[in-house]
Design a protein around this motif. Structure first.
Motif: not given
Length: 133
Positions: A23, A116, A79, A46
């Motif tokens: 990321a 994530r 995000r 994310v």
């Protein structure tokens, strides 16, 4: 000649997979393809789409709580600010002739959480999984 054919075959097979991308180095999804949950909140989600040429023409759409949140191209990250509590995440493919089925999962966000997720493609199917990237 056989060596050239073998090299081309290996290159073609290598192009049929996607690779995880951090990321930190992925390109951000442009604001024109960010649709919801863009404000900061108590917890952060994310989502990163794998990099690679395979499936580059396919766009993936992330849904949060039933609302389209962003459209991903290969090697992109987005995000999202989410309130604490349970949320339903879904991913579908947008193709020339419509959208695919939606893969859904639930997350339970706590204040300060950073969750994530990774979108990857495998042949004609795709997955939406937790990731360390």
């Amino acid at each position: 000649m056989r060596g050239l054919i073998g090299a081309l075959l290996l290159a073609a097979l290598g192009g049929c997979s996607t690779s995880p991308i951090s990321a930190d180095i992925a390109d951000p999804v442009p604001s024109t393809r960010m649709y919801a949950f863009t404000e900061k909140n108590a917890a952060q989600l994310v989502v990163t789409r794998d990099s690679g040429i395979y499936g580059a023409e396919v766009r993936f759409i992330l849904h949060i709580d039933g609302k389209p949140a962003a459209e991903f191209h290969p090697g992109e990250v987005a995000r999202f600010g989410l309130a604490p509590g349970k949320h339903i995440l879904g991913v579908s493919k947008y193709m020339l002739f419509g959208t695919s089925r939606i893969i859904e999962s639930e997350i339970d966000m706590k204040p300060g959480d950073l969750v994530r997720r990774r979108i990857s493609q495998h042949g004609s199917s795709f997955s939406f999984t937790p990731t360390a990237y």
